[in-house]
Write an enzyme that holds these catalytic residues in place. Sequence first.
Site, PDB file in Angstrom:
ATOM      1  CG  ASP A   1      -1.897   1.401   1.043  1.00  0.00           C
ATOM      2  OD1 ASP A   1      -1.830   2.046   0.360  1.00  0.00           O
ATOM      3  OD2 ASP A   1      -3.107   0.189   1.648  1.00  0.00           O
TER       4      ASP A   1
HETATM    5  C1  BGC Z   1      -4.823   2.771   0.232  1.00  0.00           C
HETATM    6  C2  BGC Z   1      -5.305   2.359  -0.895  1.00  0.00           C
HETATM    7  C3  BGC Z   1      -4.994   2.953  -2.447  1.00  0.00           C
HETATM    8  C4  BGC Z   1      -4.064   3.993  -2.015  1.00  0.00           C
HETATM    9  C5  BGC Z   1      -3.236   4.483  -3.852  1.00  0.00           C
HETATM   10  C6  BGC Z   1      -3.829   3.775   0.043  1.00  0.00           C
HETATM   11  O1  BGC Z   1      -3.288   4.803   0.757  1.00  0.00           O
HETATM   12  O2  BGC Z   1      -5.017   2.197   1.574  1.00  0.00           O
HETATM   13  O3  BGC Z   1      -6.338   1.868  -0.649  1.00  0.00           O
HETATM   14  O4  BGC Z   1      -5.207   1.820  -3.181  1.00  0.00           O
HETATM   15  O5  BGC Z   1      -3.902   4.608  -1.603  1.00  0.00           O
HETATM   16  O6  BGC Z   1      -4.398   5.262  -3.789  1.00  0.00           O
END
Ligand code: BGC
Length: 751
Positions: free
Chosen positions: A285
């Site tokens: 993530d």
């Molecule tokens: C979130 C994810 C997301 C990623 C990319 C993160 O902060 O937890 O769900 O896909 O950012 O934007």
Amino acid sequence: MIIKKFRKICGLVAIAGLSAITTFPAMSATDAEIEANIDRLLSQMTLDEKVGQLNQLSGTGYSDGMIRDIRAGKIGSILNEVDAETVNKLQREAMENTRLHIPIIFSRDVIHGFKTIFPIPIGQAATWRPEMVEQGSRISAREASSVGVRWTFSPMVDIARDARWGRVAEGYGEDPYLTSVMGVAAVRGYQGDDLSQPGTMAACTKHFCGYGASEGGRDYNTTWLPRPLLRDVYLPPFEACAKAGSATFMCSFNDINGVPSSANKFLFRDVLRGEWGWNGMVVSDWNSIGEMINHGVAADKHDAADLAAHAGIDMDMQAYCYIDELKQLVSDGKVSIEIVDEMVRNVLRLKYRLGLFDHPYVDTTLPSQMYLPESLEAALHTAEESAVLLTNNGVLPLGDKKVKVLLTGPMADAHHDQNGTWSFDMEKDKTITPLDAFKKTFGKNLTYVPGLTYSRQKDLSGVDAAVEAAAKADVIIFLAGEEAVLSGEAHCRADISLPGAQTEMLRRLKATGKPIVTVVMAGRPITLPEESKLSDAIIFMFHPGTMGGPALANILTGKVNPSGHLPISFPRMVGQVPIYYSVKNTGRPTTEMMLIDEIPHEAGQTSTGCTTFWLDAGLDPLYCFGYGLSYTTFEYSAPRLSAEEMTTDGEVTVSCDVTNTGKVEGADVAQLYVRDVVASLARPIKQLKGFEKITLAPGETRTVTFTLPASMLSFYDLDDKSVIEPGDFQIWVDNSSACRGKAATLRVVEK
Ligand code: BGC
């Protein structure tokens, strides 16, 4: 697993009711050919080039920095770049100005629509129609891929049982079975039958794992998950999506029992790849590898990269840990080149599967795929079926369009907010609000006075005008709710009631004596104990997206009969959370409750009974999982089993007659629940094992039949083993988890 022979088609095809798009000519790449291509590439790659493939950065346009990094082979993937021309220019740098011509994969959070916005995922779950989730995901893929986005970070299949957690909005609710079915539908929708064709996106099943169990419903917080709970509740939707061929997985931010997901070998190596045999690509993530320093399990980025590589995280999103540290880790012998090669292989496999080596560019000459009429229609129907009628004393449907309607409340004309969280690419002016739609539906019989302009507003000075207007109306439609920014990532609430002065406004409207239909648009369950009493009807719409206004108008008039059912329990008050239907019985189940106002002064300590409930909230939620009303009524017969006994490898069918006992056509969700009566571990009092949404004419009876294999009765024991224990199981079929009516008993015997 997900790679079949490329479809032998060329020219124009139509996918599932959508207009035609160009497809690519047939190719004949098989899994074996892809692996051979990867072997060839890997043998030519330097360590720097390998590490570059593992690096994902957020887009900064066609900037000098990006161009420099791409030419230096330092970028495998870019997220958040959604301009087709820019995508092509960046891709050209990778294809023409690097030694090995490896394409970049562009990604984006396309969570519930790209331009055409569908209801937020929890609203999609409220439709109980996987085919709608699949269709919405297909449309999202067609829109987003037309600007070059070939990888979405969706579906989110985190089980969420705590409505304080803002990310409740992004998943499919509290139940592992419903979430599994919806997650698989989303994967199918995004990926189609052949990921190499245009119009598809790779899915990313996230967040692996346990993220929804964050303590206190506070985002990013720690989780404690004993194995049986992890196995029985949190892992099943991920397993279902892995087996449905989800091309990628994303790790979660949280730690489980002290191990952050980015370092969790057990999850990624043992379970995902080992037990489930999945061979896709894992992305971290956003900065989650680097955040292991904050978690306190890595001293620095070097340490963090070491942990993540060993855990099986292939691509580093935005933490710069792999790009800065992996080479050194390999030279120091801490991370083997075999591990790096495997990570790179997983990344390259995804690029081959997507056909990017052959078709790296977006065709900008094609007609626009945005807001196609059939896409808007699909968004409309999904919004209609996602609306849940919570109460109705007969005021609805309004039927006669000649009624004088006062439309009021902060969500009545909220072009931004009705789209909910994760709608980065939506356009406000394409969103149809209730006000926009009602003008057409009610014409000059409509009066609009906002009263409050946004959900958190505390200043009641505008409410007097609404109250005044109510005097001339036959019915008040009060559009309440939460702004988009109050749910989603990092937007948790400790108080999940209607924010601002909305409840006070409702009280003042009630004082007019006019019938009130309260419509709540929100990103999570909202506590509505007083609002339920003040309103003549309540319709709950999880942020419904582009077509929310027309969907609501159709429901209010009765053109559409509401059929949404809750995918998550609605507590009476926040102190009840986490609250979910699939609880254990405890040693002291409640039969009778003496509530706080009934207790005599100086009552004896044990006089209220010693059973499990809250003195001030009772036991049950206000509206339970699976619940939803209609403008008609349904009756369920007692369930019938094809056999009273089955072996531990057997299968029975469960049938039930459902009758529409009202005067209009309507759809209901028949739900199959089971309970393992006696087992070696205490088991939940109910578990959903099947559902079917059926539409019945007035007076019509239909038999719904579910197949129940013994494998669905299994659970994990304390030794991490899946077991099916002989004994009696109770079986219900009903239209909510309340499971009224008599259960059938099924005896499971050793095979
Ligand atoms: C979130 C994810 C997301 C990623 C990319 C993160 O902060 O937890 O769900 O896909 O950012 O934007």
